[in-house]
Each structure stands twice: as structure tokens, then as C-alpha cells.
Design an enzyme around this catalytic site. Structure first.
Site, PDB file in Angstrom:
ATOM      1  N   HIS A 253     -13.445  -1.151   0.389  1.00 56.17           N
ATOM      2  CA  HIS A 253     -12.722  -2.403   0.733  1.00 56.17           C
ATOM      3  C   HIS A 253     -13.524  -3.640  -0.133  1.00 56.17           C
ATOM      4  O   HIS A 253     -14.934  -3.585   0.137  1.00 56.17           O
ATOM      5  CB  HIS A 253     -12.801  -2.519   2.118  1.00 56.17           C
ATOM      6  CG  HIS A 253     -12.008  -4.059   2.367  1.00 56.17           C
ATOM      7  ND1 HIS A 253     -10.741  -4.212   1.940  1.00 56.17           N
ATOM      8  CD2 HIS A 253     -12.393  -5.003   3.051  1.00 56.17           C
ATOM      9  CE1 HIS A 253     -10.239  -5.592   2.206  1.00 56.17           C
ATOM     10  NE2 HIS A 253     -11.453  -5.963   3.001  1.00 56.17           N
TER      11      HIS A 253
ATOM     12  N   TYR B  34      -7.020   5.230  -1.286  1.00 53.65           N
ATOM     13  CA  TYR B  34      -8.257   4.648  -1.069  1.00 53.65           C
ATOM     14  C   TYR B  34      -8.328   3.854   0.520  1.00 53.65           C
ATOM     15  O   TYR B  34      -9.390   3.725   0.985  1.00 53.65           O
ATOM     16  CB  TYR B  34      -8.534   3.648  -2.139  1.00 53.65           C
ATOM     17  CG  TYR B  34      -8.104   1.981  -1.852  1.00 53.65           C
ATOM     18  CD1 TYR B  34      -8.975   1.184  -1.042  1.00 53.65           C
ATOM     19  CD2 TYR B  34      -6.794   1.854  -2.183  1.00 53.65           C
ATOM     20  CE1 TYR B  34      -8.512  -0.251  -0.959  1.00 53.65           C
ATOM     21  CE2 TYR B  34      -6.385   0.405  -1.827  1.00 53.65           C
ATOM     22  CZ  TYR B  34      -7.322  -0.593  -1.360  1.00 53.65           C
ATOM     23  OH  TYR B  34      -6.891  -1.603  -0.951  1.00 53.65           O
TER      24      TYR B  34
ATOM     25  N   GLU C 163     -31.179   2.170   9.228  1.00 56.37           N
ATOM     26  CA  GLU C 163     -30.640   2.923  10.362  1.00 56.37           C
ATOM     27  C   GLU C 163     -31.792   3.502  10.880  1.00 56.37           C
ATOM     28  O   GLU C 163     -32.762   3.810  10.419  1.00 56.37           O
ATOM     29  CB  GLU C 163     -29.944   3.901   9.798  1.00 56.37           C
ATOM     30  CG  GLU C 163     -29.112   4.664  10.928  1.00 56.37           C
ATOM     31  CD  GLU C 163     -28.139   3.742  11.740  1.00 56.37           C
ATOM     32  OE1 GLU C 163     -27.911   3.939  12.862  1.00 56.37           O
ATOM     33  OE2 GLU C 163     -27.265   2.902  11.030  1.00 56.37           O
TER      34      GLU C 163
ATOM     35  N   ASP D  23     -12.496 -12.980   3.037  1.00 52.26           N
ATOM     36  CA  ASP D  23     -11.666 -12.217   2.746  1.00 52.26           C
ATOM     37  C   ASP D  23     -10.422 -12.387   2.770  1.00 52.26           C
ATOM     38  O   ASP D  23      -9.838 -13.021   3.786  1.00 52.26           O
ATOM     39  CB  ASP D  23     -12.115 -10.984   3.431  1.00 52.26           C
ATOM     40  CG  ASP D  23     -11.239  -9.601   3.248  1.00 52.26           C
ATOM     41  OD1 ASP D  23     -10.513  -9.595   2.158  1.00 52.26           O
ATOM     42  OD2 ASP D  23     -11.627  -8.627   3.903  1.00 52.26           O
TER      43      ASP D  23
ATOM     44  N   CYS E  78      -6.677  -4.677  -2.186  1.00 49.18           N
ATOM     45  CA  CYS E  78      -7.705  -5.546  -1.750  1.00 49.18           C
ATOM     46  C   CYS E  78      -8.466  -5.982  -2.971  1.00 49.18           C
ATOM     47  O   CYS E  78      -9.044  -7.215  -2.937  1.00 49.18           O
ATOM     48  CB  CYS E  78      -8.658  -4.562  -0.867  1.00 49.18           C
ATOM     49  SG  CYS E  78      -9.641  -3.394  -1.697  1.00 49.18           S
TER      50      CYS E  78
ATOM     51  N   TRP F 292       0.813  -1.088   0.241  1.00 48.73           N
ATOM     52  CA  TRP F 292      -0.028   0.094  -0.090  1.00 48.73           C
ATOM     53  C   TRP F 292       0.830   1.318  -0.048  1.00 48.73           C
ATOM     54  O   TRP F 292       0.551   2.368   0.334  1.00 48.73           O
ATOM     55  CB  TRP F 292      -0.914   0.123   1.226  1.00 48.73           C
ATOM     56  CG  TRP F 292      -2.036  -0.981   1.046  1.00 48.73           C
ATOM     57  CD1 TRP F 292      -3.358  -0.638   0.451  1.00 48.73           C
ATOM     58  CD2 TRP F 292      -2.385  -2.237   1.222  1.00 48.73           C
ATOM     59  NE1 TRP F 292      -4.182  -1.695   0.514  1.00 48.73           N
ATOM     60  CE2 TRP F 292      -3.397  -2.677   0.786  1.00 48.73           C
ATOM     61  CE3 TRP F 292      -1.268  -3.491   1.680  1.00 48.73           C
ATOM     62  CZ2 TRP F 292      -3.964  -3.973   1.116  1.00 48.73           C
ATOM     63  CZ3 TRP F 292      -1.494  -4.516   1.956  1.00 48.73           C
ATOM     64  CH2 TRP F 292      -2.991  -5.053   1.422  1.00 48.73           C
TER      65      TRP F 292
END
Length: 724
Positions: free
Chosen positions: A373, A556, A485, A396, A314, A279
Site C-alpha cells: 500500500h 495487490y 521485532e 494518505d 493507491c 479496484w
């Protein structure tokens, strides 16, 4: 026989090699029964000794029925839980008293008790868990139907025909031409990966090209990815990954264990896996993550060298993991979570710290919110936990936190995440925090004491999406992960999550009659960026707001560069009204600061009558397009041509550029390198395409360079149909 130095808790080493099983023969050519008579029994009167002349795997016929015809592999590829047909050519017609069987072996030291040696019988004699059936006979040619167990081990099998000779078994020689690959079967209701509709099976198993969403909320962009799961050498590369981590052969029928191993092995953090993460801005020892167009080149390079491939972020981890799972027959899709909470110690609080004057205190802000992500979802039934948690599971491969000692995540049932039931394996709490963290704004006094002045419960996990089934559109899946929400269901979920150890924020923040919002529109890279900052006064008296506005470049991952634009301003707000300040940021101002990034980060803080408000916004700048045109008749095994063009629209030179083209069943990865592309210069490249299959085909092209990346084009708007 075990070596003299072997020591362990098992009688011998656990078999963990599939592709490179021992070269020695699995059996002796003739293997006597342990209780065999000393004198062999005679052949039935008038009959010759029965032997095997040849074995026809009927590769083309079986693969068509098993949806595996697209795999480019020498050995036959079939799926478990579904019958395939083998023709055995004997030396004569078989008689009722003849006794023979098929034997399928996988890995070293195969054993019936570990299901790595499977005996298939065709009479009254009991066999293994695979079913055998004589389908027909034409002279000495016998057609045999074999139905593998729906829980069978996935991988490369060796095939033998064994004939009972009275006092022993006479077997065929080891022959690579009779090997077969066995995969999971999403068409079989008895397989845990069964997917309930054909459109979904086509999208999540058979589609070899897809979209990975990037950008920011309100400015979502697309990265095109060639999964290439059927390409030459890809299936062997996926099996090699399981071999490399010494995954026991007997565990390779368990989809939960396969996914868990894959999430660890696609990254190289602590197990010499496939991809090295990077990264930083220095990719001199490998390939920039933005320069990959698909998974094939990565997997083949790893298989050929055995060394981790550099570099990934990612979306690369997610794309390669998706290829791995689809290749093995496990339905999979790539998910993008916008405003994804990271580094928050697994709790539900992401804390942003501000100084007394309202400016951001980045030194003391330790948590981060990634613009987006990417992870994968795999579809399966879960029999290790209550079956209501079956369906899509988060898997993941991006190395973030350790799970049982390895950098991996999942499979975590999405329905458990939605309901806050975080006690179920694996890693539900970590994923829950990624999509549900509260953003807590803290103000620090001169003594370092932090006081919350705002809590935003909607920013994190604002949008989760994936590619739509059967189209290039965006499908929102936010509702799969969280209730609306403020709803009663959402509150119940949060209470349940707390019961399982997640720490919520219960800060009491002062009520305020002042609010602020940042408004932007999608903007092309190189254009003027227009930003509106609107303050709203909900009180019955007029007021003046003192505000601080700053602009920086955002990676990002949420990491920010130093701000390159700072404005201090005031706005007068009449009672119950709003007022807006507008800022124009020219390309001459932001382009030198961008480097290879494409995101601008806006932050505003305001104060009036002791009331403090703050807001952040990320804008993804849309890069210039490539154009693709085709020439020739699209027909299988006939040459046609694709031309890719790009014009540099900027008054700057693009450095160390690469133009990459790739298309599943069209063309292997083709790369053109340019030291520079001058201001307003054009480049054009033409390549031949030889379609390998009929139907809709897609070519992906990408331009990547040191100071501008992610210029991509997928020919979805002119997708062409290949005739047989």
C-alpha cells in the site's frame, strides 16, 4: 454588501475562492481616508503629482533566487519568508515627503485581520507582517524589497501600488501582469516546511520524476512516476483543488490544514475530489490505474472539467498527492508498505480462518493484507502538538476509513507511530495498525468455534521503503516506523499503543516443534515458477507431515482468485532435520489465470502428531521490459528523438494496448493505441523531444493492455544530460 438571503454564524460568507475571485475591482481608483479633510492637501512646492507609470516584477531574477524558475506560469512564483524585489517606475523621483505602499491581496473580500490583505510600507509608518525595504533608486525607478511572512497564505496574490495623496490613497489599476504566486519555502528556517539539507530539498521538492515501489517482499518492483509539479497549469490546478473544497483562504497558510484537506480532496469519495477509485477489473468508463504515467494529465483534466477523473488505486492517489504537495513547496515523498493490514477495524489483529481439514476458509476470512500500500510523507514542524513530533508525517489520500467525516488520513507523525503514542492527531491508530498488526491463524471446528494455532508478528509491515535521495535506488524506512521485532523498545511501543485503545492479540498458541517456509526466486512473467516448501522438524523423533499446498492469483489488495493448483502430499522428516517438496508451475498453467494481475499467492498447511503449521507467500512476476534509445544532441530548445521498442515474448495476443510516454520538461503525455499486439510481434514508436531545461532528464515509457499491464521502463540506466 450581503445578499438578502445570507444566513450564517459569521458576518458574511467565509472567502474560499482564490483563482476566481470577484472580477470587480478590489478598490476604487481613489479611496478617501475616513477622516480626510474636505479640501485635498497641495502637492509639495515645485513637485509634480506622484503617479505610477509601470511595475516590473523582475520575474526571472526573483524566480532564480527562489528556486521557482522551473514553474511554467505567466505570473511570478516566489516563496514566503524570503525577500523578492519589485521595481516601481514612478512619474518622477520620489521625495522624502512622498508616502506610498504596496498591497497584496488574495481571495475574495480580503481583510487585514485574516492576513488576506497585506500592506507593505517603506518608511516609519507601520505596515503588515510582510517587511518592506527601499533597496535603491535610479531616477524615477525605485527597487523595493519585500519579505513575506514565513506563515503567509499560499496562493495567487494581486498586487497594487498605493500613493498617499493627503486625503486618500491613489492606487494602480488591477493588472494580471503584477500577480504573483506565493509558495511554502523549505529553504527558510522560519517556515514550518524547512528541510535541513540541500540534497533532500532537491529530492523532495524539486525532483519532478520518481519511483513508486510495488510488488512483494523479496520481489520488489518499480513503477516510474512523473510528478510534473512545475508543468503548465499544474500550480493553478492545485489551487483549484483548494477552491473546489471551499477551503477558507485564511487557512491556506497552515500546512497541517493544507495536507489534511488534500488527503480528502485527492479522492472523490464524498467531496467531488480529483480521483475515483476502482479496484475491479472493469475500467471501461475511464483509464486503467495501471495506464497512468504521472500526475499532470490527471490534475489538468480535473481542473478543466471540475469532475473527478477515473480511475485510481493507491499508487495513483499517492503520486498525485505528492505532486500537489511538492507544487506548493511542501517536501514530500511516496512510501510503500509491504504486507499492509487493511479492514481490521483499527485493532492489531488480522485473522485468517482455516477449515478443519487445513484448507483456507475464505468465506469467513474478513480481514485482508494488501501486498503493498502506498501513501505519502510530508515534512513539517508540528506546532499543534508537542514539537518532538515534527518531521515526516503520514498523509494518505486512498479512501479507506473516514476521519472527522471525510475519507482521509493524516497528517500522522511517524515518530508517534513508532512509539505507539496514538493520542496525537491525526489518525495515528489507523496507520499504526497498517504496519503492526499481528496475523492470527484460526482453525474453525464443526460448530464454528475459532481456535488460534499460530500468531505471526513479523508479516505485516515487513518492509517500508521509498526512493533514495539523489539516486534511483531503494531506501528502506522500516526503522522509522517500528523498532526491531522482539526488542524491549518494540514491546514498550505495543504496551503504549494498548493504553491508547489498540487491541492486541494475546492468544496462547500451542508450542510446536514443526515449522514450514515457502521459498521462491524472482521470476520473469512467462517463465516457469519454482516453489520450494520446506518443513523443519525440531523434535528428537522422526515424523510424517500431511500437507496441503495451493496456488491462486492475488490482487495487490490481498483478494484472492479461486485456486488453480492444489496439491496434497506427505513428507517424512527425520529428527532435527528438514525435507523439501518442490513444485513447478508452468506459464501455460498460470498465465490463463492471471488476467491483468502479476501476483501469485502460495499457501501451505501441514499437520503432524496434532501439531499444525501454516505459511503464505506472494510472488510478483517481473513483466517484460521496454527499451528506449535516443538520437540527437541533448540541448535546451533543440529537437532530439526517442525511440521506444517492445517485443511481445508470449504466445498470446495482447489486447487493447496503449504505449504511453511522458517526460517532465521534455514532452507532454503521448499515447499510441493498438487493438492487438500479436504473439512475438514487435512495436516501435519514435517521438521528438524538446528539452526545456538543462541538467539530467528522464523519459518514462509504459505499455498497458487488458491482459498484461505494468510493463514499464524509465531511462535511468541511460539518463541523458541536457546542455544549456
Amino acid at each position: 454588501m450581503l445578499g438578502p438571503n445570507y444566513k450564517g454564524r459569521t458576518p458574511g460568507p467565509v472567502p474560499s475562492t482564490n483563482l476566481q475571485a470577484d472580477d470587480k475591482e478590489d478598490f476604487r481608483e481613489f479611496e478617501p481616508f475616513s477622516d480626510a479633510d474636505v479640501t485635498p492637501r497641495s502637492v509639495p512646492p515645485g513637485a509634480d503629482v506622484l503617479t505610477v507609470v509601470d511595475v516590473n516584477m523582475r520575474k526571472q531574477f526573483n524566480e532564480q533566487n527562489h528556486h521557482t524558475a522551473e514553474y511554467v506560469a505567466k505570473a511570478m512564483v516566489v516563496r514566503r519568508g524570503q525577500q523578492f524585489i519589485i521595481d516601481v517606475i514612478f512619474s518622477r523621483e520620489i521625495l522624502p515627503q512622498d508616502d506610498f505602499q504596496l498591497e497584496f491581496l488574495i481571495g475574495a473580500n480580503p481583510s487585514p485581520s485574516k492576513r488576506s490583505l497585506v500592506v507593505v510600507t517603506f518608511g516609519n509608518r507601520a505596515g503588515g507582517s510582510w517587511l518592506g525595504q527601499v533597496l535603491g533608486q535610479d531616477g524615477a525607478v525605485v527597487s523595493l524589497g519585500v519579505t513575506p511572512d514565513a506563515k503567509a497564505i499560499v496562493g495567487l496574490y494581486r498586487t497594487y501600488v498605493a500613493i498617499s495623496m493627503g486625503n486618500g490613497m491613489q492606487r494602480t489599476d488591477k493588472n494580471a501582469k503584477t500577480n504573483l504566486y506565493l509558495l511554502c519555502n523549505p529553504w527558510c528556517p522560519d517556515d514550518v516546511v524547512f528541510y535541513p539539507d540541500e540534497a533532500g530539498r532537491w529530492e523532495y521538492v524539486m525532483n519532478s520524476t520518481g519511483i513508486i515501489h510495488q510488488g512483494s517482499v523479496g520481489s520488489v518492483s518499480e513503477r516510474n512516476w512523473v510528478y510534473g509539479q512545475f508543468g503548465k497549469g499544474i500550480l493553478d490546478a492545485c489551487i483549484f483543488i483548494m477552491d473546489s473544497c471551499q477551503m477558507p483562504i485564511h487557512n491556506r497558510g497552515d500546512v497541517v490544514k493544507i495536507c489534511r484537506k488534500a488527503s480528502a480532496m485527492i479522492n472523490s469519495q464524498n467531496d467531488n475530489g480529483v480521483l475515483v477509485g476502482n479496484w475491479s477489473e472493469n475500467f471501461s468508463l475511464g483509464t486503467r490505474p495501471t495506464a497512468w504515467t504521472g500526475s499532470s494529465k490527471i490534475l489538468l483534466k480535473y481542473h478543466n472539467s471540475g469532475n473527478p477523473v477515473m480511475y485510481a488505486q493507491c499508487w495513483v492517489y499517492a503520486g498525485v498527492l505528492c505532486t500537489f504537495l511538492r507544487c506548493l513547496g511542501i517536501p514530500c515523498r511516496v512510501i510503500t508498505n509491504f504486507n499492509s493490514a487493511h479492514d481490521n477495524t483499527g485493532n492489531l489483529k488480522t485473522e485468517l480462518v482455516f477449515r478443519r481439514d487445513g484448507t483456507p476458509d475464505r468465506r469467513n476470512t474478513r480481514d485482508s493484507i494488501w501486498n503493498y500500500h502506498c501513501w505519502c510523507e510530508a515534512f513539517m514542524q508540528r506546532h499543534d502538538i508537542p514539537t518532538r513530533y515534527s518531521g515526516w508525517q503520514v498523509v494518505d489520500a486512498t479512501p479507506q476509513e473516514t476521519s472527522d467525516g471525510y475519507f482521509r488520513c493524516g497528517p500522522a507523525p511517524v515518530i508517534a507511530i513508532k512509539n505507539g503514542e496514538l493520542c496525537h492527531p491525526f489518525d495515528c491508530g489507523f496507520v499504526f495498525a497498517e504496519v503492526n498488526s499481528d496475523v492470527v491463524y484460526l482453525k474453525s471446528d464443526r460448530y464454528g468455534t475459532m481456535t488460534p494455532f499460530k500468531v505471526d508478528t513479523t508479516y505485516v509491515g515487513a518492509l517500508l521503503c521509498t526512493k533514495s535521495v539523489g539516486s534511483w535506488g531503494l531506501q528502506e524506512v522500516t526503522q522509522n516506523y517500528k523498532y526491531p521485532e522482539g526488542s524491549a523498545e518494540n514491546e514498550r511501543t505495543m504496551v503504549t499503543a494498548e493504553e491508547y485503545g489498540c487491541e492486541r492479540d494475546h492468544s496462547v498458541v500451542p508450542e510446536t516443534s514443526l515449522s514450514v517456509e515457502i521459498l521462491t526466486q524472482p521470476t520473469s512473467l512467462g517463465s516457469v515458477v519454482k516453489v520450494q516448501v520446506r518443513f523443519n522438524n525440531q523434535s528428537d523423533s522422526s515424523r510424517t507431515v500431511a500437507a496441503h499446498f495451493e496456488v491462486s492469483v492475488a490482487f495487490y489488495t490481498g483478494v484472492l482468485s479461486d485456486e488453480f493448483r492444489v496439491e496434497e502430499f506427505t513428507l517424512d522428516l527425520p529428527a532435527y532435520q528438514s525435507n523439501t517438496a518442490e513444485f513447478h508451475i508452468s506459464p501455460e498453467e498460470y498465465m490463463p489465470a492471471l488476467g491483468s494481475q502479476l501476483c501469485l499467492h502460495f499457501e501451505v498447511n501441514g499437520e503432524s502428531d496434532g501439531q499444525k503449521v501454516s505459511e503464505v507467500k506472494v510472488l510478483w512476476l517481473v513483466p517484460p521490459p521496454l527499451t528506449i534509445t535516443f538520437e540527437g544532441v541533448p540541448r535546451v530548445n533543440h529537437t532530439m528523438y526517442a525511440t521506444v521498442q517492445f517485443k511481445n515474448p508470449f504466445n498470446m495476443t495482447l489486447l487493447q494496448a496503449s504505449l504511453v510516454m511522458e517526460g517532465a520538461a521534455l514532452v507532454e503525455t503521448t499515447v499510441f493505441h493498438y487493438k492487438t499486439i500479436g504473439p512475438y510481434a514487435e512495436i516501435t514508436e519514435t517521438i521528438p523531444l524538446v528539452p526545456q531545461k538543462p541538467g539530467n532528464q528522464t523519459l518514462v515509457a509504459l505499455l498497458d493492455c487488458e491482459n498484461l499491464n505494468q510493463v514499464t521502463a524509465v531511462e535511468k540506466r541511460a539518463e541523458f544530460h541536457v546542455m544549456p
